[in-house]
Design a protein around this motif. Structure first.
Motif, PDB file in Angstrom:
ATOM      1  N   THR A 214      -2.774  -3.793  -0.572  1.00  0.00           N
ATOM      2  CA  THR A 214      -2.215  -3.488  -1.981  1.00  0.00           C
ATOM      3  C   THR A 214      -0.875  -4.018  -2.194  1.00  0.00           C
ATOM      4  OG1 THR A 214      -3.408  -1.327  -1.852  1.00  0.00           O
ATOM      5  CG2 THR A 214      -1.743  -1.469  -3.556  1.00  0.00           C
ATOM      6  N   ALA A 215      -0.134  -4.070  -1.412  1.00  0.00           N
ATOM      7  CA  ALA A 215       1.316  -4.421  -1.522  1.00  0.00           C
ATOM      8  C   ALA A 215       0.993  -5.989  -1.438  1.00  0.00           C
ATOM      9  CB  ALA A 215       2.176  -4.188  -0.183  1.00  0.00           C
ATOM     10  N   ALA A 216       0.563  -6.530  -0.890  1.00  0.00           N
ATOM     11  CA  ALA A 216       0.209  -8.003  -1.105  1.00  0.00           C
ATOM     12  C   ALA A 216      -0.157  -8.558  -2.273  1.00  0.00           C
ATOM     13  CB  ALA A 216      -0.709  -8.509   0.481  1.00  0.00           C
ATOM     14  N   ILE A 217      -1.199  -7.882  -2.846  1.00  0.00           N
ATOM     15  CA  ILE A 217      -1.692  -8.337  -3.916  1.00  0.00           C
ATOM     16  C   ILE A 217      -0.735  -8.083  -5.150  1.00  0.00           C
ATOM     17  CG2 ILE A 217      -3.405  -7.826  -6.037  1.00  0.00           C
ATOM     18  CD1 ILE A 217      -5.760  -7.653  -3.608  1.00  0.00           C
ATOM     19  N   LEU A 218      -0.185  -7.081  -5.141  1.00  0.00           N
ATOM     20  CA  LEU A 218       0.876  -6.529  -6.354  1.00  0.00           C
ATOM     21  C   LEU A 218       2.050  -7.716  -6.300  1.00  0.00           C
ATOM     22  CD1 LEU A 218       0.866  -2.680  -6.247  1.00  0.00           C
ATOM     23  CD2 LEU A 218      -0.175  -4.205  -7.836  1.00  0.00           C
ATOM     24  N   LYS A 219       2.337  -7.894  -4.962  1.00  0.00           N
ATOM     25  CA  LYS A 219       3.578  -8.734  -4.860  1.00  0.00           C
ATOM     26  C   LYS A 219       3.173 -10.261  -4.847  1.00  0.00           C
ATOM     27  CE  LYS A 219       7.800  -9.229  -3.200  1.00  0.00           C
ATOM     28  NZ  LYS A 219       8.908  -8.215  -3.931  1.00  0.00           N
TER      29      LYS A 219
END
Lengths: 292, 436
Positions: A214-219
Motif C-alpha cells: 500500500t505504502a509503495a503504491i501510494l508513494k
C-alpha cells in the motif's frame, strides 16, 4: 416459495452487476477516450469528441501521434528519470518510514505520542505552502558528488528524492499496521534474545507485505505524478520527469493527439505496477481502512 | 663519486622542472585558455516554440556559429516548454540560479527588470539602428532586451471575396474605418456563404488575447492602463471609449459575426483556409500556409481604425542578460553577434518571422520588396503598438484576458470593465506603484 427466493436473488445479483459495470465505466471511459484519441489526427479527434465516435476505433487511425510525441519530447529520458526517481524514493521511503513506524508503535521513549501527533499534523500542510522555503533551502545545501564538494542541489536527482523520502502519511500507515500485529510475537522474539533491529527485520517486516504494498503504491503514484517540485528544481532537461514533459505539447496550437499518445506511454509503467501489486494492495486496504 | 652524484641530482632536477612545466602547461591550457561557458535559457522546448519549429533551429544555428567564431565563450542552451518557461525563470530567480542569457517575452521584460531578474543590455544606439520599435525592449529609459524578430497581426482576406461583395480593399494609408469594417462583416454574414464572417482566434488563450485584442481597445481610445502615470486603469479601461469597445466586441459574438470563446482549435487552425470564415484576424506566423493555398488572391489587411488610429500588437520574444550573470560581457557579445542581419534574415527565411531590422527585411525571401509578406513589415512599422510598458503588465494581461472573454460570453460590459479596472488598480497599489 424457493423459486421466488431464487428469482429475487438473481435479480439482486443482476442489479449489483449493473451497478458495478456502471461504476467501472465511469473509470474506464476516460482511459478508452485517451487510447482511442492517441491514434487519431487532431482534426478528427476534436470533431469526434462530441459523439460516441470518441470512444471507438473509427476513422483515420495511425501511430503518427506516437511518432510525433517521440520527436517532440525525449520520452525515453523522461521515462527513465521518472522511474528512477520514483523507484529510489519508494525504496528509501519504505525503509525510513517503516523504521519510524516501528519506533513509534513498539518502542517506549519520552515524547513518542507527541512526535506521532506532530507527524500526523503534517498531513494537513499543503506542499504549496512550503515549496518556496524548501526551494531556498535546497538551493544552498551542500553535496559531495563526482565533481567534488558542491553547494546547491538544483538540477540533480537527489533534489527530487530526498525531500520526499519521509512523509507523514506513510509513517502513519506503518504505525497503524504495526499496532494491529500481535504483540506476543515481538515479546517472544525479545525473550529469545533478539535485538530490536532483528525484531524489525526478521519478525515485523516479513509480516508487513500488505502495508508495504500500500505504502509503495501510494508513494509511487505521488512521486510519479510529481509536477510542481521538479518544475522548480530542474532547469536542466536531463533531469526533468514525465509530468513536466507533458508541457512540451502545450504550445500555441496544442497537439492533442500527441498529448493523448504521451499520456498512454506515461500510464503504462504505473498500470503494470498496479497489476503486479494488486492483490497485496487490496488486502492492505481491507485491513487498514485506507481508501486511497 | 661526487661528480656522479651531482650529475644525478641535476638530472633529477631537470626531470622535476620538466614535469612541473608540463603540469603547469596542462593547467594553463585547461583553465586560463579554456572558453568560459555561458548558459542560455530559451522557451522553445517541444519543437513548436509557440510560433514555428524553425525558430528553435534558428537559435541553435546562431549559437553554433557564435561558439565557433571565437574562443572566449561557449554558449550552452537549455530549452524549456513555453507553457512553464516564466514559472521556471521565477523559481530559478528565487533560488539564485538564473542563467547568463535569458529570452523574455517583450511585454514581460519590465516585470523581470523591476523584479531584479535582468540587468541593462550594453548595446549602443548604433547596434540597434534601423530596428523596428517592437523588438527594442526598453524600460525606465534603459535597454534590457532586444528581439531578432517582431510579429504582426493582420486581417487575412481574399481579394475575390471582397470584390464579390463590393467591399473596398483597405490600405495602410487608408484602412477601414470602424463603420466600414462592421458593414463588411454584415455583408459577408448576409451572404450566408460562411459559418462566420470573421475568425478572431478566440480559441487561442493566454497572451494572444491582450496581444491581438487590446489594440482594438486602443483604437477606440481606451487602454489597459493609463500610460501617462501607469498608476491606474480607471477611465481608460472603463471609460466611455472602453465601454464602446466592449459593446462592439460583444456584438461580434451576440450577432454571430465571429465564433465565440468555445471555438474549436482545429477551426482556428484551418477554418479560413477551408472557407468556413471569410476573414481571419491572424498573425504573420500563420501566413505562409494561407499564401500557399490562395496565392495572389490572398490579402493581408491593416487593422480597422475605430477613431484613434489603426493599431496592432508589437514585441515578440527577446534576449537579455540576467542580473546574476557573472559574465555580462560574454552574454552581451553573444546578443550583439545574434542581431547581425544575416541571422535576422535566416530566422525570417526559416520560419516567416518579421526581421527586426529594415536592412535585413530587404534581404529576406518573404519580406523584401514585392515578397508575399512584405506588408507585415509595413504593418509593424506603422501600426505596431507595444503593450503597456510596466512591471504590472503580467497581471494586467490576465485581467484583460478574463474581461474580454467574459464580455464575449455575454457578461455586462460596464460591470466587467469596472471590475477589471479595480483589480488592476488593487494590484498596482499592492506593489506600491511598481516604481512609478
Amino acid at each position: 416459495m424457493a423459486g421466488s427466493v431464487f428469482i429475487a436473488r438473481r435479480a439482486g445479483t443482476a442489479w449489483s452487476y449493473a451497478l458495478l459495470i456502471l461504476v467501472a465505466l465511469i473509470f474506464l471511459i476516460p482511459i478508452v477516450f485517451m487510447v482511442m484519441s492517441s491514434f487519431k489526427p487532431d482534426q478528427q479527434l476534436l470533431s469526434d469528441s462530441g459523439s460516441i465516435r470518441a470512444f471507438l476505433p473509427v476513422g483515420d487511425l495511425s501511430l503518427q501521434n506516437y511518432v510525433g510525441a517521440f520527436e517532440r519530447v525525449p520520452v525515453a529520458l523522461f521515462v527513465f528519470n521518472s522511474v528512477f526517481v520514483t523507484a529510489v524514493t519508494v525504496v528509501l521511503s519504505l525503509l525510513v518510514c517503516s523504521l519510524a513506524g516501528f519506533s513509534l508503535a513498539f518502542l517506549n521513549w519520552f515524547g513518542r505520542d507527541t512526535v506521532l501527533a506532530v507527524i500526523i499534523a503534517t498531513l494537513i500542510v499543503p506542499f504549496e505552502t512550503i515549496a518556496i522555503p524548501l526551494l531556498l533551502m535546497v538551493a544552498k545545501l551542500p553535496w559531495i558528488s563526482t565533481h567534488g564538494f558542491e553547494v546547491g542541489w538544483l538540477n540533480t536527482y537527489h533534489v527530487q528524492i530526498i525531500p520526499w523520502v519521509a512523509d507523514g502519511l506513510t509513517v502513519f500507515l506503518f504505525v497503524q499496521y504495526f499496532r494491529d500485529l500481535p504483540r506476543d510475537l515481538l515479546e517472544a522474539a525479545r525473550i529469545d534474545g533478539a535485538s530490536w533491529w532483528q525484531v524489525y527485520r526478521m519478525v515485523i517486516m516479513p509480516l508487513s507485505g500488505p502495508v508495504l504494498a500500500t505504502a509503495a503504491i501510494l508513494k509511487c503514484l505521488a512521486m510519479y505524478n510529481q509536477y510542481l517540485w521538479p518544475l522548480m528544481v530542474t532547469q536542466a532537461e536531463a533531469y526533468r520527469p514525465l509530468m513536466v514533459g507533458l508541457q512540451y505539447f502545450f504550445q500555441l496550437n496544442i497537439a492533442w493527439g500527441q498529448v493523448m499518445a504521451y499520456l498512454c506511454i506515461v500510464s503504462v509503467p504505473i498500470i503494470v505496477l498496479y497489476l503486479v501489486l494488486q492483490r497485496a494492495f487490496i488486502t492492505s486496504i481491507a485491513s487498514t481502512g485506507i481508501k486511497g | 663519486m661526487d661528480d656522479s652524484l651531482t650529475a644525478r641530482r641535476e638530472e633529477r632536477m631537470k626531470r622535476l622542472l620538466l614535469a612541473t612545466a608540463i603540469v603547469a602547461a596542462a593547467l594553463m591550457n585547461s583553465s586560463s585558455f579554456a572558453a568560459t561557458e555561458l548558459t542560455m535559457w530559451y522557451h522553445g522546448a517541444g519543437g513548436d516554440a509557440g510560433l514555428n519549429p524553425e525558430e528553435r533551429n534558428g537559435v541553435l544555428s546562431v549559437i553554433d556559429e557564435f561558439n565557433s567564431s571565437q574562443s572566449d565563450w561557449v554558449v550552452k542552451l537549455e530549452s524549456f516548454p513555453r507553457a512553464v518557461y516564466n514559472d521556471s525563470v521565477t523559481a530559478a530567480a528565487l533560488a539564485g540560479n538564473l542563467p547568463d542569457i535569458l529570452d523574455v517575452d517583450g511585454p514581460n521584460m519590465p516585470n523581470w527588470a523591476w523584479s531584479g531578474y535582468m540587468q541593462p543590455l550594453p548595446l549602443t544606439d548604433e547596434d540597434i539602428a534601423n530596428f523596428l520599435p517592437g523588438p527594442i525592449g526598453k524600460w525606465q529609459g534603459k535597454l534590457y532586451s532586444i528581439g531578432l524578430w517582431d510579429s504582426a497581426v493582420a486581417i487575412f482576406a481574399r481579394k475575390s471575396i471582397l470584390d464579390e461583395f463590393g467591399i473596398r480593399i483597405p490600405t495602410l494609408d487608408q484602412p477601414w474605418t470602424g463603420d466600414e469594417f462592421n458593414a463588411a462583416l454584415e455583408s459577408l454574414k448576409a451572404s450566408g456563404k460562411f459559418e462566420y464572417p470573421i475568425d478572431m482566434g478566440t480559441a487561442w488563450t493566454g497572451e494572444w488575447y491582450p496581444y491581438a485584442f487590446s489594440p482594438f481597445l486602443q483604437s477606440f481610445g481606451g487602454d489597459i492602463v493609463d500610460r501617462t502615470t501607469y498608476k491606474t486603469a480607471q477611465n481608460v479601461l472603463n471609460g466611455p471609449e472602453a465601454i464602446a469597445f466592449g459593446e462592439w466586441w460583444q456584438n461580434l459574438f451576440t450577432s454571430k459575426l465571429a465564433p465565440g470563446t468555445s471555438q474549436d482549435p482545429g477551426d482556428r487552425a484551418t477554418g479560413f483556409i477551408e472557407g468556413k470564415y471569410a476573414l481571419s484576424w491572424n498573425g504573420n506566423w500563420q501566413a505562409l500556409p494561407a499564401v500557399e493555398k490562395f496565392g495572389d488572391d490572398l490579402l493581408f489587411l491593416p487593422a480597422p481604425d475605430f477613431g484613434h488610429g489603426s493599431k496592432i500588437g508589437a514585441a515578440s520574444w527577446q534576449f537579455g542578460i540576467s542580473s546574476t550573470s557573472k559574465h555580462p560581457d560574454g552574454a552581451a557579445a553573444f546578443i550583439k553577434f545574434a542581431i547581425q542581419d544575416k541571422f535576422l534574415v535566416r530566422f525570417s527565411d526559416l520560419g516567416g518571422f518579421i526581421p527586426a531590422r529594415k536592412t535585413a527585411a530587404e534581404q529576406s525571401v518573404n519580406y523584401k520588396p514585392g515578397a508575399p509578406l512584405e506588408v507585415f513589415f509595413g504593418l509593424s512599422e506603422k501600426q505596431g503598438f507595444v503593450r503597456p510598458v510596466t512591471p504590472g503588465y503580467v497581471v494586467d494581461a490576465r485581467v484583460f484576458e478574463k474581461a474580454v472573454a467574459d464580455i464575449a460570453n455575454g457578461a455586462d460590459v460596464v460591470d466587467t470593465l469596472d471590475a477589471a479596472a479595480d483589480e488592476i488598480d488593487a494590484d498596482i497599489e499592492r506593489n506600491n506603484g511598481y516604481g512609478f
